[in-house]
Motif scaffolding. Structure first.
Motif, PDB file in Angstrom:
ATOM      1  N   UNK A 194      53.488  44.748  46.772  1.00  0.00           N
ATOM      2  CA  UNK A 194      53.375  43.217  46.974  1.00  0.00           C
ATOM      3  C   UNK A 194      52.360  42.712  46.019  1.00  0.00           C
ATOM      4  N   UNK A 195      52.862  41.564  45.217  1.00  0.00           N
ATOM      5  CA  UNK A 195      52.162  40.988  44.223  1.00  0.00           C
ATOM      6  C   UNK A 195      51.714  39.559  44.639  1.00  0.00           C
ATOM      7  N   UNK A 196      50.423  39.225  44.582  1.00  0.00           N
ATOM      8  CA  UNK A 196      50.092  37.687  44.761  1.00  0.00           C
ATOM      9  C   UNK A 196      50.484  36.712  43.879  1.00  0.00           C
ATOM     10  N   UNK A 197      50.669  35.463  44.059  1.00  0.00           N
ATOM     11  CA  UNK A 197      51.106  34.418  43.473  1.00  0.00           C
ATOM     12  C   UNK A 197      49.992  33.864  42.501  1.00  0.00           C
ATOM     13  N   UNK A 198      50.429  33.639  41.172  1.00  0.00           N
ATOM     14  CA  UNK A 198      49.267  33.480  40.226  1.00  0.00           C
ATOM     15  C   UNK A 198      49.854  32.155  39.362  1.00  0.00           C
ATOM     16  N   UNK A 199      49.060  31.405  38.656  1.00  0.00           N
ATOM     17  CA  UNK A 199      49.742  30.123  37.969  1.00  0.00           C
ATOM     18  C   UNK A 199      49.369  30.726  36.525  1.00  0.00           C
ATOM     19  N   UNK A 200      50.419  30.896  35.751  1.00  0.00           N
ATOM     20  CA  UNK A 200      50.241  31.496  34.444  1.00  0.00           C
ATOM     21  C   UNK A 200      50.549  30.263  33.330  1.00  0.00           C
ATOM     22  N   UNK A 201      51.483  29.435  33.505  1.00  0.00           N
ATOM     23  CA  UNK A 201      51.973  28.409  32.787  1.00  0.00           C
ATOM     24  C   UNK A 201      51.855  27.078  33.452  1.00  0.00           C
TER      25      UNK A 201
END
Length: 115
Positions: A35-42
């Motif tokens: 399970x991976x958390x949501x991130x804002x990369x772009x």
């Protein structure tokens, strides 16, 4: 449905198409299924927005922290643009109509042919 970015600790970033109601929920990594958390990369991609809307967004962003100077304002409005003038320069031209619907401009130069 929007595309969201997630960051897996082992595999790195990945994107997934999810409903907006599930935007904050973690997503399983497509490689290791952790399970991976949501991130804002772009930054958001605005390439489909019409140019007028993009300009409005740019004006809002600029005006929120740095208003236009007088020189910038004058550079964006040419001499006699009429969009923000007051008084005599903003008055509409006198126009007449004949019974057939033809328009006439008695204050205009009668010797000039319009196009």
């Amino acid at each position: 449905m929007p595309v969201y970015e997630y960051l897996c600790d082992d595999c790195g970033p990945f994107k997934d198409l999810r409903p907006m109601s599930e935007c904050d929920d973690p997503q399983a990594c497509p490689h290791c299924e952790a399970m991976a958390p949501r991130v804002i990369l772009t930054a958001p991609n605005f390439f489909c927005i019409p140019s007028e809307t993009r300009k409005a967004h740019a004006v809002n962003e600029r005006s929120s922290h740095a208003p236009q100077t007088l020189a910038q304002y004058k550079a964006s409005h040419g001499p006699g643009c009429g969009c923000c003038a007051t008084g005599k320069t903003k008055q509409a031209r006198l126009m007449t109509k004949t019974k057939s619907g033809a328009k006439g401009f008695p204050t205009a130069r009668p010797w000039m042919i319009s196009h």
